[in-house]
Design a protein around this motif. Structure first.
Motif: not given
Length: 294
Positions: A177-201
């Protein structure tokens, strides 16, 4: 003089064509052999445990055409390939067989496994744990460093990759269901996932792994791969450091994941997790070097 030249040319032509006649090849025999050779005991064993019941091809002999030319790679050792074949059967296929409908694996499980001895690294420095092609082929790297005594390392290096890629096949066959996509819709970072969380969790944002934050499909399958390779206690411990909002998002997502697996595929995620954990606890009792056909 002209007659002498003519006679000389005639002699040369006779010599050349005569030589060709003497070396005339047998056109019934190809100079290129496509024979794979006789099947050894391991080949026969693979047919018995993987090919015949599941239509899975297990490649352990080096084939350039099946490898990724973008990396410097070495073949997997024969001994570790045997161990991995038995591990795939024991920890993965047999676990699903305990809880999945009849013929589920034969119909949907990836049809080819490729073993690579060395690790592969991306340009950003991250290690490639495995790759998948069109839902049909999974390549597993670093087989020569296989440690069968470390279950968590087996999960991290190999089996979460297998469960991850298999789950892609499932949602690509019948989507969630597309309801899953909405939960973190504004938090996805695309291809920068490897660097996006530097210093964060990434847990605080509701992701079970940094890679989950790439996009919804990766988030969905990462949850499956991590959930079924953690006991109830270790899953709770993994979520403990997350913020309240992160835990809430993860709980929402897992509710959808569990419902999807049960309603669409008739698989209880908790039963599957128990089946894997039970087998993992008895791993030291298994003869992973066995290639005897019963």
């Amino acid at each position: 003089m002209n007659r002498l030249k003519y006679l000389l040319m005639l002699v040369i032509m006779v010599f050349v064509f005569g030589a060709c006649d003497d070396d005339d090849p047998n056109t019934d025999i190809s100079v290129i052999s496509l024979e794979k050779g006789e099947k050894n005991d391991f080949d026969k064993y693979l047919e018995n445990i993987l090919t015949e019941p599941y239509n899975i091809q297990f490649l352990y002999k080096w084939e350039d055409v099946e490898s990724d030319m973008n990396y410097q790679l070495v073949p997997a050792t024969y001994e570790n390939s045997i161990k991995m074949a038995n591990l795939v059967k024991y920890l993965c296929l047999d676990s699903y067989e305990e809880v999945a409908p009849s013929d589920f694996l034969k119909k949907y499980f990836p049809k080819m496994f490729m073993m690579v001895g060395s690790a592969a690294y991306r340009n950003n420095g991250t290690m490639v744990l495995g790759t998948a092609e069109g839902g049909l082929k999974i390549t597993l790297y670093n087989i020569n460093n296989l440690d069968v005594t470390n279950v968590e390392m087996l999960y991290e290096m190999y089996f979460r990759t297998i469960f991850h890629e298999f789950s892609h096949i499932l949602h690509q066959t019948k989507d969630y269901t597309t309801d899953f996509d909405k939960i973190s819709s504004t938090d996805y970072v695309g291809g920068s996932w490897n660097d996006a969380w530097d210093g964060k969790s990434s847990l605080d944002a509701g992701f079970i792994s940094d890679y989950s934050s790439k996009e919804p499909n990766e988030d969905f399958v990462e949850l499956i791969a991590h959930y079924i390779t953690n006991t109830e206690a270790s899953w709770a411990a993994k979520l403990e450091p997350a913020s309240d909002s992160g835990k809430a998002k993860l709980t929402q997502k897992m509710t959808i994941v569990k419902s999807y697996m049960k309603e669409v595929w008739n698989i209880d995620m908790d039963e599957l997790r128990t089946a894997i954990a039970t087998r993992a606890e008895k791993l030291d009792e298994q003869d992973l070097d066995n290639i005897t056909i019963e």
